[in-house]
Design an enzyme around this catalytic site. Sequence first.
Site, short mmCIF file in Angstrom:
data_model
loop_
_atom_site.label_atom_id
_atom_site.label_comp_id
_atom_site.label_asym_id
_atom_site.label_seq_id
_atom_site.Cartn_x
_atom_site.Cartn_y
_atom_site.Cartn_z
N HIS A 270 -9.27 3.58 -1.90
CA HIS A 270 -7.90 3.10 -1.73
C HIS A 270 -7.46 2.20 -2.88
O HIS A 270 -7.30 1.00 -2.73
CB HIS A 270 -7.80 2.38 -0.37
CG HIS A 270 -6.42 1.90 -0.02
ND1 HIS A 270 -5.26 2.52 -0.46
CD2 HIS A 270 -6.01 0.86 0.75
CE1 HIS A 270 -4.21 1.87 0.02
NE2 HIS A 270 -4.64 0.86 0.75
N CYS B 50 0.82 -1.22 0.00
CA CYS B 50 0.00 0.00 0.00
C CYS B 50 0.85 1.26 0.00
O CYS B 50 0.33 2.36 -0.15
CB CYS B 50 -0.96 -0.01 1.18
SG CYS B 50 -1.95 -1.51 1.20
N CYS C 217 -13.16 -0.14 7.51
CA CYS C 217 -12.21 -0.57 6.47
C CYS C 217 -12.30 0.31 5.24
O CYS C 217 -13.40 0.67 4.81
CB CYS C 217 -12.52 -2.00 6.04
SG CYS C 217 -12.62 -3.18 7.40
N SER C 218 -11.14 0.59 4.64
CA SER C 218 -11.14 1.30 3.36
C SER C 218 -11.67 0.33 2.29
O SER C 218 -11.59 -0.88 2.45
CB SER C 218 -9.73 1.78 3.02
OG SER C 218 -8.83 0.69 2.99
#
Lengths: 100, 383
Positions: free
Chosen positions: B331, B83, B205-206
């Site tokens: 994301h 990420c 959560c993304s």
Amino acid sequence: MSTTPVKLWRRQKHTTTLIGKKGKILLWTMIRVPAKAFAPQAPYPVVIVELSSGVRMMGQLVDWQEKDLVVGRIVTAVIRRSRVEDTEEVLSYQIKFKPL
Amino acid sequence: MKIHILGGATTKFGELWGVSPRDLAREAMSQALLHSSMKPKDIDAIFVGNMLSGILGNQANLGSLIAEELGVFVPAIRVEAACASGGLALHTAINGIRSGQYKNVLVVGIEKMTDHSSDDVTTGLMAAGSDDERSAGATFPGLYALIARAYMQEYGVTEEDLAGVSVKNHYHGSLNVKAQFQSPITVADVMKSSRIADPLKLLDCSPISDGAAAVVITGENPKKWHKKPIAISASEVASDTLSLHKRSSFTSLSAVVKAAKQAYAVAGIASKDVDVAEIHDCFSIAEAIGTEDLGFSKKGMGAKDIAAGKFTLGIGKLVTNPSGGLKACGHPVGATGIKQIVELSEQLRGTAGKRQVEKARIGLAHNVGGSGTLAVIHILSTL
């Protein structure tokens, strides 16, 4: 993720030394949305365990009840069937933890 | 050597079934070049931040793909760090300029995730973990759930406190037309969302997202290209163990602490000098801990400070995640680190519209790979 025979052979040299080792649960979570190979087992707990030697490991908790999902719970390392393999793959076994 | 950010651009983030990875990259790159008053031929090298194209898209030669799209055949280098791929691509690009090899560099972050089933994406993302973690059946929400459990135990923090992170970021996302989610949510919405990995719920959560972002950076006199260039005051990286269970602490990410300390020293500032920050909130717990590791909150107070509105637009002196963060803006893994830089550049130029942070002069981007295995900190400032 594949479990080729050579990967399993490499891993089992280490795995077999851990069977029967005792430790305690440091942290736990309940995986409700699993990776593909673990789908039939969900939901299942994953724990970080500290062995009496001080070594920390991550693994699945098996043979559990709600009351076992607490920090400090004493567990022992057992060998269990790992995950869902593709039809042609070797069956894989690995260390999981069981409440003692 | 002073290095500056010229133009930058982000595509819409979200479930973009109508566009291909090439479309995404082309849009972000052409807008970034346009805002830099540059043509493709002015670019000396391309750095691409991406995590999953090899695993999900069967495309593992991304540098050339991007060069082909741009139509210039300069050095094209793909960088991966889960990420933190975007942030690490920028860091690598900066070093390319510092070395004297390049003058003007295009940095692109891109990810196309929604073409694939969430099973495949969950499995693909675990490529950022260790073999031990994968064999244990852990998932990324699972790893951060373990961190959340440790944090809640140590500091008496509740699930409601953590929910405050998502509430703030959705409010900010509601002001961002590029965001995947533009609707505000409440603590109650988070609490009643489905459980993913206890204690984390869906709205902690993304999301899984598509998107791209690009910036042009230069080692030349930036005024030649842009009226309001932004200075890169620090670009620092640190790493940690790949496996979460091998860490000495579960309530702080040492890679972040180390990179941030170094970045503050290089930039010659302290955490209190930061006006606006983009924090890597892949999960609510990640922003709570990030806020502390960056020195914006005392240990154990991150989630509570966020829930109390201390970093909300219009309330806080320091505003965190004005873009909506990973949670609300989305994301697309490789794009995130560059999107943070585009957002901060707009904030420092005063062109962020409805989500403008007043008098923003110093911005910080916090981009984290894996469960804290690698952290990239950039500090940006107005001239």
